[in-house]
Design an enzyme around this catalytic site. Sequence first.
Site, PDB file in Angstrom:
ATOM      1  N   SER A 150       0.849  -1.194   0.000  1.00  0.00           N
ATOM      2  CA  SER A 150       0.000   0.000   0.000  1.00  0.00           C
ATOM      3  C   SER A 150       0.879   1.237   0.000  1.00  0.00           C
ATOM      4  CB  SER A 150      -0.890   0.020   1.245  1.00  0.00           C
ATOM      5  OG  SER A 150      -1.539   1.277   1.403  1.00  0.00           O
ATOM      6  N   TYR A 173      -2.342  -0.853   9.905  1.00  0.00           N
ATOM      7  CA  TYR A 173      -2.319  -1.197   8.480  1.00  0.00           C
ATOM      8  C   TYR A 173      -1.006  -0.752   7.839  1.00  0.00           C
ATOM      9  CZ  TYR A 173      -3.745  -1.305   3.555  1.00  0.00           C
ATOM     10  OH  TYR A 173      -3.809  -1.554   2.202  1.00  0.00           O
TER      11      TYR A 173
END
Length: 265
Positions: A150, A173
């Site tokens: 990401s 995350y």
Amino acid sequence: MNALSDLFSLKGKTALVTGGAGYLGSEISITLAELGARVIIASRDIKKCKDKCNEINKQLGNDCDIHFLELDLMKKKSILHCFKQIDLQFGGLDILVNNAWSGNKNSFESITDEDWEYDINMSLNSVFYCIKRALPGLKKNKGVILNITSMYGHVAPDYRIYEGTEFTNPPSYGVAKAGVIQFTKYLASFLAPDHIRVNCLSPGPFPHEVTQHNQEFIKKISSKNPLNRIGKPHEIKGAVALLCTDASSYMTGQNICVDGGWSIW
């Protein structure tokens, strides 16, 4: 002479995509199938996997070779069982795509210890477990590993575009994805003697359809990158095709950003 069509061909290759029936996972699965690979879609939602296989078969024709297996990344026994099935049925993997993700939206203030641990297990530890289990087959086949990370693995979320917790990106995350990026580089080095290439792909803003209903939020995140829009799922297909085929045979340890330019500012 290596023709471009040959470099991008995956005929005779077997690929596993974790979370391969999800929002971006579906595009990864269909990309590999379009290139001629035998594709195994795996997640804990076996019905969703089966339905996605049927959908891809209808889209590409019944000649495509696509399968589904149950895989719960939060259970080591499930991971072990899945990869045993792959070894028995398909003789190991040529391509492993670690893509699956699930979790809760959280700010630093709202995240619980349990949410943190879940996210680290799901987004980082599961990548380690899957690669360990897949390694014998990947060594035998001189395979490829693609880790889906990401933009938040290498840049921080801008607090100004996140209010409350409905859309907030949790701290766990980004931490997990940063770990996967470093793990990718580590493996690219230490698996090079086995002729295994390891790269990662970092998508930028690809919010799910339900998030796209909030036009104010979409406008905010769109303005954060030079292209001034969110990504469409099919826009990761080119990078997936590159990194999973011999078109990238001299690339390893790289993190390719598909983010509309988000991370250049």
